[in-house]
Motif scaffolding. Structure first.
Motif, PDB file in Angstrom:
ATOM      1  N   VAL A 110       0.820  -1.211   0.000  1.00  0.00           N
ATOM      2  CA  VAL A 110       0.000   0.000   0.000  1.00  0.00           C
ATOM      3  C   VAL A 110       0.853   1.259   0.000  1.00  0.00           C
ATOM      4  O   VAL A 110       0.349   2.345  -0.284  1.00  0.00           O
ATOM      5  CB  VAL A 110      -0.954   0.015   1.205  1.00  0.00           C
ATOM      6  N   ALA A 130       1.812   5.891  -6.105  1.00  0.00           N
ATOM      7  CA  ALA A 130       0.595   5.851  -6.911  1.00  0.00           C
ATOM      8  C   ALA A 130       0.923   6.097  -8.380  1.00  0.00           C
ATOM      9  O   ALA A 130       1.890   6.794  -8.709  1.00  0.00           O
ATOM     10  CB  ALA A 130      -0.385   6.907  -6.420  1.00  0.00           C
ATOM     11  N   ARG A 167      -5.589   2.535 -10.576  1.00  0.00           N
ATOM     12  CA  ARG A 167      -4.902   1.231 -10.499  1.00  0.00           C
ATOM     13  C   ARG A 167      -5.201   0.530  -9.183  1.00  0.00           C
ATOM     14  O   ARG A 167      -5.419  -0.679  -9.141  1.00  0.00           O
ATOM     15  CB  ARG A 167      -3.395   1.444 -10.638  1.00  0.00           C
ATOM     16  N   ASP A 168      -5.179   1.306  -8.072  1.00  0.00           N
ATOM     17  CA  ASP A 168      -5.355   0.750  -6.734  1.00  0.00           C
ATOM     18  C   ASP A 168      -6.586   1.344  -6.070  1.00  0.00           C
ATOM     19  O   ASP A 168      -6.852   2.547  -6.207  1.00  0.00           O
ATOM     20  CB  ASP A 168      -4.153   1.069  -5.841  1.00  0.00           C
ATOM     21  N   HIS A 187      -8.159   1.492  -2.125  1.00  0.00           N
ATOM     22  CA  HIS A 187      -8.000   1.214  -0.699  1.00  0.00           C
ATOM     23  C   HIS A 187      -9.228   1.717   0.044  1.00  0.00           C
ATOM     24  O   HIS A 187      -9.881   2.670  -0.388  1.00  0.00           O
ATOM     25  CB  HIS A 187      -6.767   1.920  -0.129  1.00  0.00           C
ATOM     26  N   ASP A 213      -6.495  -9.470 -10.013  1.00  0.00           N
ATOM     27  CA  ASP A 213      -6.476  -8.065  -9.617  1.00  0.00           C
ATOM     28  C   ASP A 213      -6.816  -7.864  -8.144  1.00  0.00           C
ATOM     29  O   ASP A 213      -7.064  -6.732  -7.715  1.00  0.00           O
ATOM     30  CB  ASP A 213      -7.448  -7.258 -10.474  1.00  0.00           C
ATOM     31  N   GLY A 216      -6.384  -7.095  -4.320  1.00  0.00           N
ATOM     32  CA  GLY A 216      -5.422  -6.331  -3.544  1.00  0.00           C
ATOM     33  C   GLY A 216      -4.748  -7.199  -2.497  1.00  0.00           C
ATOM     34  O   GLY A 216      -5.063  -8.388  -2.341  1.00  0.00           O
ATOM     35  N   GLN A 252      -5.907  -2.634   1.258  1.00  0.00           N
ATOM     36  CA  GLN A 252      -5.814  -2.604  -0.199  1.00  0.00           C
ATOM     37  C   GLN A 252      -6.704  -3.711  -0.753  1.00  0.00           C
ATOM     38  O   GLN A 252      -6.469  -4.898  -0.521  1.00  0.00           O
ATOM     39  CB  GLN A 252      -4.382  -2.808  -0.685  1.00  0.00           C
ATOM     40  N   TYR A 273      -7.990  -3.715  -4.196  1.00  0.00           N
ATOM     41  CA  TYR A 273      -7.908  -3.912  -5.650  1.00  0.00           C
ATOM     42  C   TYR A 273      -6.604  -3.323  -6.151  1.00  0.00           C
ATOM     43  O   TYR A 273      -6.199  -2.231  -5.730  1.00  0.00           O
ATOM     44  CB  TYR A 273      -9.083  -3.211  -6.338  1.00  0.00           C
ATOM     45  N   ARG A 274      -5.919  -4.056  -7.028  1.00  0.00           N
ATOM     46  CA  ARG A 274      -4.760  -3.526  -7.756  1.00  0.00           C
ATOM     47  C   ARG A 274      -4.781  -4.097  -9.164  1.00  0.00           C
ATOM     48  O   ARG A 274      -4.615  -5.305  -9.378  1.00  0.00           O
ATOM     49  CB  ARG A 274      -3.442  -3.858  -7.075  1.00  0.00           C
ATOM     50  N   LYS A 302      -3.664  -5.290 -12.615  1.00  0.00           N
ATOM     51  CA  LYS A 302      -2.423  -5.821 -13.176  1.00  0.00           C
ATOM     52  C   LYS A 302      -2.290  -5.488 -14.657  1.00  0.00           C
ATOM     53  O   LYS A 302      -1.225  -5.652 -15.242  1.00  0.00           O
ATOM     54  CB  LYS A 302      -2.369  -7.341 -12.988  1.00  0.00           C
TER      55      LYS A 302
END
Length: 237
Positions: free
Chosen positions: A83, A87, A160-161, A163, A187, A189, A207, A209-210, A212
């Motif tokens: 996290v 960014a 992209r992320d 939180h 994807d 997190g 976190q 979601y991230r 890819k």
């Protein structure tokens, strides 16, 4: 919890807390993060709002240290992960979003947020950067607290992320995350598995979601199995 966070992050310098927002209000601050650079004479010499600008911020610090008689001879090398990873600001089209009624924006529940009273909410269709509650919630000044099982928070976002700052209440709270109605899969997190399952165990940023691959608009939903959980704010990276 603050002591644990400082310990977990490996911070060894003093950290001031502003639980009553005294400094926040004194600066008429409206941003997070907000960086104010103060010289040895107590004068504000520079400020920066939001993520990014790291190289410029370090140069300001080095300049102020030199003016004060220090001689920093190396540039800081930051190796952040999880996290704390930088960014991707080129892909962040969603702002930090608070769920408490004092600073909330972007909520699309038909009745708005009912301050400090239990209420059953129904989520409508959402456009980018809109969010809504579903189920039984009490919305306080800083957070929305679930008062019955199986409530959810939905938001349409572009980053992209994703939180979400959460606190469990009296006991850990299991949850399930979906992206566009499906498990996040690759994807997911750091705080969920590929099926979207996770548990709120302590007060902190999770976190969820991230991406890819390419960053696009998505509909996020987090559904909690048990009451007591508090949801404070979305942040994006």
């Amino acid at each position: 919890m603050s002591k644990k966070a400082v310990r977990d992050l490996g911070i060894t310098y003093p950290v001031a807390l502003d639980n009553d927002y005294a400094l926040w209000r004194a600066f008429s601050n409206r941003y997070w993060p907000a960086h104010y650079f103060i010289d040895a004479k107590g004068q504000i010499r520079h400020h920066h709002f939001g993520e990014g600008g790291y190289a410029e911020s370090e140069q300001v610090i080095r300049t102020l240290l030199a003016e004060a008689g220090a001689s920093p001879d190396t540039t800081a090398q930051v190796q952040a992960a999880g996290v704390s990873a930088p960014a991707d600001m080129r892909a962040v089209f969603s702002p930090e979003t608070y769920l408490g009624h004092e600073r909330a924006s972007g909520n699309l529940n038909a009745e708005g947020l009912i301050a400090d009273q239990p209420h059953r909410y129904t989520a409508p269709d959402l456009r980018l950067n809109e969010w809504a509650l579903t189920g039984d919630w009490t919305v306080g000044a800083e957070a929305a607290q679930l008062t019955a099982p199986f409530g959810s928070v939905t938001m349409r976002f572009h980053a992209r992320d994703l939180h979400l700052v959460l606190a469990p209440g009296a006991a850990p709270v299991p949850f399930t995350v979906t992206i566009d109605g499906q498990p996040p899969g690759a994807d997911a997190g750091l705080d969920v598995d590929a099926a979207g399952r996770g548990i709120v165990t302590e007060d902190r940023l999770y976190q969820l979601y991230r991406a890819k691959g390419p960053v696009t608009d998505h509909l996020f939903e987090i559904r909690f199995d048990a009451p007591g959980v508090q949801a404070f704010a979305f942040t994006f990276g």
